[in-house]
Enzyme design. Sequence first.
Site, PDB file in Angstrom:
ATOM      1  N   HIS A  64     -65.350  14.111 -40.368  1.00  0.00           N
ATOM      2  CA  HIS A  64     -65.483  13.453 -41.665  1.00  0.00           C
ATOM      3  C   HIS A  64     -64.405  13.912 -42.663  1.00  0.00           C
ATOM      4  O   HIS A  64     -63.682  13.110 -43.237  1.00  0.00           O
ATOM      5  CB  HIS A  64     -66.871  13.746 -42.267  1.00  0.00           C
TER       6      HIS A  64
HETATM    7  O1  RIB Z   1     -71.681  14.563 -44.152  1.00  0.00           O
HETATM    8  C1  RIB Z   1     -70.489  15.178 -43.724  1.00  0.00           C
HETATM    9  C2  RIB Z   1     -70.173  16.333 -44.613  1.00  0.00           C
HETATM   10  O2  RIB Z   1     -71.203  17.297 -44.480  1.00  0.00           O
HETATM   11  C3  RIB Z   1     -68.865  17.048 -44.197  1.00  0.00           C
HETATM   12  O3  RIB Z   1     -68.223  17.563 -45.346  1.00  0.00           O
HETATM   13  C4  RIB Z   1     -69.342  18.178 -43.326  1.00  0.00           C
HETATM   14  O4  RIB Z   1     -68.497  19.334 -43.427  1.00  0.00           O
HETATM   15  C5  RIB Z   1     -70.702  18.491 -43.902  1.00  0.00           C
HETATM   16  O5  RIB Z   1     -70.540  19.409 -44.920  1.00  0.00           O
END
Ligand code: RIB
Length: 327
Positions: A254
Amino acid sequence: MPNTEEQTRQVGLSPATAVKPTRLIIDCDPGIDDAVSIALAVGSPELEILGITTVAGNVGIQETTTNALGLLAAFGRDEIPVAAGAHRGLVRTKADHRFVHGENGIGGVDLAPARRTVNSEHAVDFLSNILSRHGPRSVTIAAIGPLTNIAMLLALRPELIDNIEELVIMGATAGGGNITPVAEYNTWADPEAAQRVFTTVGLKIRLLELQITRRATVDQGVVATMRAESPRGDLLADMIDGYEDRTPDGQPLHDALAIAAIVDPTLIETRPASVEVNTHSDSQRAETVFDFGPAAANSNLQVAVEFDLKRFRELLIARVAGPVQGE
Ligand code: RIB
Ligand code: CA
């Protein structure tokens, strides 16, 4: 740091067209996809990393800070300062994300202890002092964890908003959630902070929300290539092996898509929108409602609606395998 002509050529820019590197601060909660993001950033000559600030999220603030220091040391960039931030959200308590990122937050990988210690300033003071030293629209902030530090910065030093070139956020969801059926983790961890940030007037924001970032996957072929390309890639592959966020197409990185969108904005397509965060409910905590309609046509918030997965993976491999900038 200056770009050499060779470095600019390496990234496909002719010296004549090379642009000045983007000054960047990464606010994060390492976290395995945060770790890949830092590796991507230190391998990208388009970025001048001014510092890293940490926040409690995937794991506690001590662990996210230790991980950030250890990662920079492992990548040969421990001249980059790390400042620790919020221990908890503004209002609500939250769970961590160890079941996804492992007990130590980086998939159980043991990093050598960093020589450098954490900066004496709090993350919000560190952000404020850097922004104060630079002029209008001159520093980009990547926010890839809960938005607590950023919300406090905006509340404490609103006069510095004008010095933020752009805030690039990984957070929210235009569909289902990953921590509850309706909420994405970063926004769920501190909904009030997210509401504060998303509704701040005059702040240019690009938002990478979960329905896009969950498609920013690496499959086993990409991970094997990363592992073979460099010691940095090998270390990240070990972390990704311990990363429990999985889809049929691979493991979604992500946060790395947010950094990639700063390195190469053409990787994503965005549309203006407004976002409302549910801060009034427990059952629907942090649900995010997007409005892409005419009323949002002039919104300062641009939301990614598409991206190029092939080019994202190519950039990741090239930068993780390439030379570390500033070496
Ligand atoms: O939902 C994804 C996010 O949540 C990303 O930043 C991952 O590192 C978690 O923190
Ligand atoms: Ca994160």
